[in-house]
Design a protein around this motif. Structure first.
Motif, short mmCIF file in Angstrom:
data_model
loop_
_atom_site.label_atom_id
_atom_site.label_comp_id
_atom_site.label_asym_id
_atom_site.label_seq_id
_atom_site.Cartn_x
_atom_site.Cartn_y
_atom_site.Cartn_z
N LYS A 49 19.34 -48.56 2.74
CA LYS A 49 19.12 -49.47 1.41
C LYS A 49 17.59 -49.81 1.26
O LYS A 49 16.83 -49.76 0.47
N THR A 50 17.06 -50.49 2.72
CA THR A 50 15.59 -50.69 2.38
C THR A 50 14.62 -49.49 1.99
O THR A 50 13.64 -49.83 1.37
N THR A 51 14.98 -48.44 2.46
CA THR A 51 14.09 -47.42 2.29
C THR A 51 14.34 -46.83 0.86
O THR A 51 13.17 -46.60 0.24
N ALA A 170 14.90 -57.17 -4.99
CA ALA A 170 15.16 -58.10 -3.73
C ALA A 170 15.94 -57.50 -2.53
O ALA A 170 16.79 -56.84 -2.84
N ASP A 171 15.32 -57.61 -1.26
CA ASP A 171 16.08 -57.14 -0.39
C ASP A 171 16.54 -58.20 0.55
O ASP A 171 15.87 -59.14 0.89
N GLU A 172 17.94 -58.43 0.49
CA GLU A 172 18.52 -59.29 1.35
C GLU A 172 18.08 -60.84 1.09
O GLU A 172 17.65 -61.46 2.15
N PRO A 173 17.77 -61.38 -0.19
CA PRO A 173 17.06 -62.44 -0.32
C PRO A 173 17.80 -63.73 0.03
O PRO A 173 17.27 -64.94 0.42
MG MG Z 1 17.30 -53.34 5.15
#
Ligand code: MG
Ligand code: ADP
Length: 446
Positions: A49-51, A170-173
């Motif tokens: 996901k982050t990638t 937004a990454d796991e805000p």
């Molecule tokens: Mg991640």
């Protein structure tokens, strides 16, 4: 207004590692996100996901496939174009990444200052308005430590929104927030996004907030799964957990670990640091410097404990400026020590030049020791151990200087081998942060 997708991904593959270690992380990803849509991406930890988010944000380069973000093709894009696309995106991360020495208002203004040549007065007005809109009008002069976790994350939202970006990533805000403040934060994002007509792609594990989405997509083992949401709450990654702690907590945390636990921590960090540091607000040199400093402080403290040294300093070798550089906060006194010295003199010069460690049982009888330092500081150096830290190309990249072994014996070969045991992980962490900072500085200097 065009109805073209804000995000248009076609057949994207992505890999980490080189040669035999090359591993495919994303498989044939295609995805459209339309103007004004709020899309949640869920999926197990490690699914990519982050990638994918960092590819969409122009934070890493595209390997295969096409990514059209805000009508710009990122595959093969020049650094200037990437920079330009990044400026149009509001990034919100799991750790709020506020600068601890700046007020809410100043933190929000940073985003304007970094992005545009906006006059100071206007920057102030806009940051005030953004903080009002997230309900923090009363806290514009507060420093991060005076705010709750939810409030800090709201400042981060104001910072992301103050430029009125057409796209928010937004990454796991909400990962660092409790149930209620997590919910408040995403509802606020939703409301502001609808007002400003902006598009949101939000990565989350939190199944309590899935309902704010217009659409949910799910990533599994690097492949986009059906729209069914993954509701697995997983452990947060080691590094992000560490990065969320404030400096004192971080020191205390590292301080309490046994040798075995510390080794495990370093191994976990090694795998994660590169990725995380790339994603963490890459626009902010200050944030990066602060994190590097926090890492150096915590690790320095641990090194001195493990080897029972009265003092320890880790220096980074800056070959461009031909200097050794160190910046740490002393845990007990909160005093910030910044040291910069020439690369080629004295004991450290010897270690940098030869790549060999140097154990000096009696400093005053060794001509390489410079007694001026003691004279200036009033400190009494008895013995020293200076150790090289190698980078991946086996060049000396940093050195550790340990002063005055506790008790009446000097440092011995056992200390050296204990140090070597964890140098490898240590060097990767430091090298990664340092090189990112260097890259950032170069980019800004252009
Ligand atoms: Mg991640
Ligand atoms: P998620 O966001 O779902 O946690 P990531 O994008 O972080 O997924 O990671 C996907 C996979 O790629 C994981 O197996 C992770 O270990 C690996 N990975 C991520 N970044 C790097 C990197 N810089 N180098 C090598 N492997 C990486």
């Amino acid at each position: 207004m065009s109805t073209e997708p804000v995000v248009k991904v076609r057949n994207v593959n992505h890999y980490y590692g080189k040669g035999l270690l090359r591993k495919q992380i994303l498989f044939d990803i295609s995805l459209d996100i339309h103007p004004g849509e709020i899309v949640i991406m869920s999926g197990p930890s490690g699914s990519g996901k982050t990638t994918l988010l960092s590819l969409i944000g122009g934070l890493r380069s595209v390997h295969e496939g096409s990514l059209q973000i805000l009508s710009h093709e990122l595959n093969g894009a020049s650094p200037r174009l990437l920079e330009n696309v990044r400026k149009q995106i509001g990034f919100i991360f799991q750790a709020h990444n506020l600068l601890t020495s700046l007020t809410s208002s100043q933190n929000v203004q940073m985003s304007l200052v970094l992005n545009d040549a906006i006059a100071m007065e206007e920057a102030q007005q806009r940051s005030q308005a953004a903080l009002n809109s997230v309900g923090l009008g009363q806290h514009i002069h507060a420093y991060p430590h005076q705010l709750s976790g939810g409030q800090k994350q709201r400042v981060a939202i104001a910072r992301a929104l103050v430029n009125r970006p057409p796209l928010i990533l937004a990454d796991e805000p909400t990962a660092a927030l409790d149930k209620v403040s997590g919910r408040d934060v995403v509802e606020l994002m939703q409301k502001l996004a609808k007002q400003q007509g902006c598009t949101i792609l939000l990565v989350t594990h939190d199944n309590r907030i899935l309902d704010i989405a217009d659409r949910i997509i799910s990533l599994e083992d690097g492949r986009l799964a059906s729209a069914k949401a993954q509701m697995v709450l997983e452990m947060q990654s080691t590094l992000s957990t560490l990065l969320q702690r404030d400096e004192e907590e971080l020191n205390r945390h590292v301080d309490q670990l046994s040798m075995a636990e510390f080794m495990t921590l370093l191994q976990n960090l090694q795998g994660e640091s590169e990725q995380l540091l790339q994603t963490v607000d890459i626009l902010s040199q200050y944030a990066l410097e602060k994190k590097l400093e926090e890492m150096m402080s915590a690790l320095t403290l641990k090194v001195s404990q493990l080897l029972q040294a009265d003092r320890a300093v880790i220096f980074l070798v800056d070959r461009v400026k031909q200097r050794l550089w160190s910046r740490v906060t002393r845990y007990e006194t909160k005093e910030v020590l910044e040291i910069s010295q020439p690369l080629d003199t004295g004991i450290s010069g010897y270690v940098v030049a030869t790549g060999k460690s140097l154990n000096i049982p009696d400093a005053y009888s060794d001509s390489r020791f410079n007694p001026d330092i003691d004279r200036e500081t009033g400190y009494q150096t008895r013995n020293l151990l200076c150790l090289p830290i190698m980078d991946r190309k086996n060049q000396v990249f940093a050195i550790a200087l340990l002063v005055n072994k506790m008790g009446d014996q000097p440092f011995d070969s056992e200390d050296e081998s204990r140090f070597r045991e964890f140098t490898k992980s240590l060097s990767i962490i430091l090298e990664t942060s340092f090189s990112l900072l260097q890259q950032y500085r170069e980019r800004v200097a252009l």
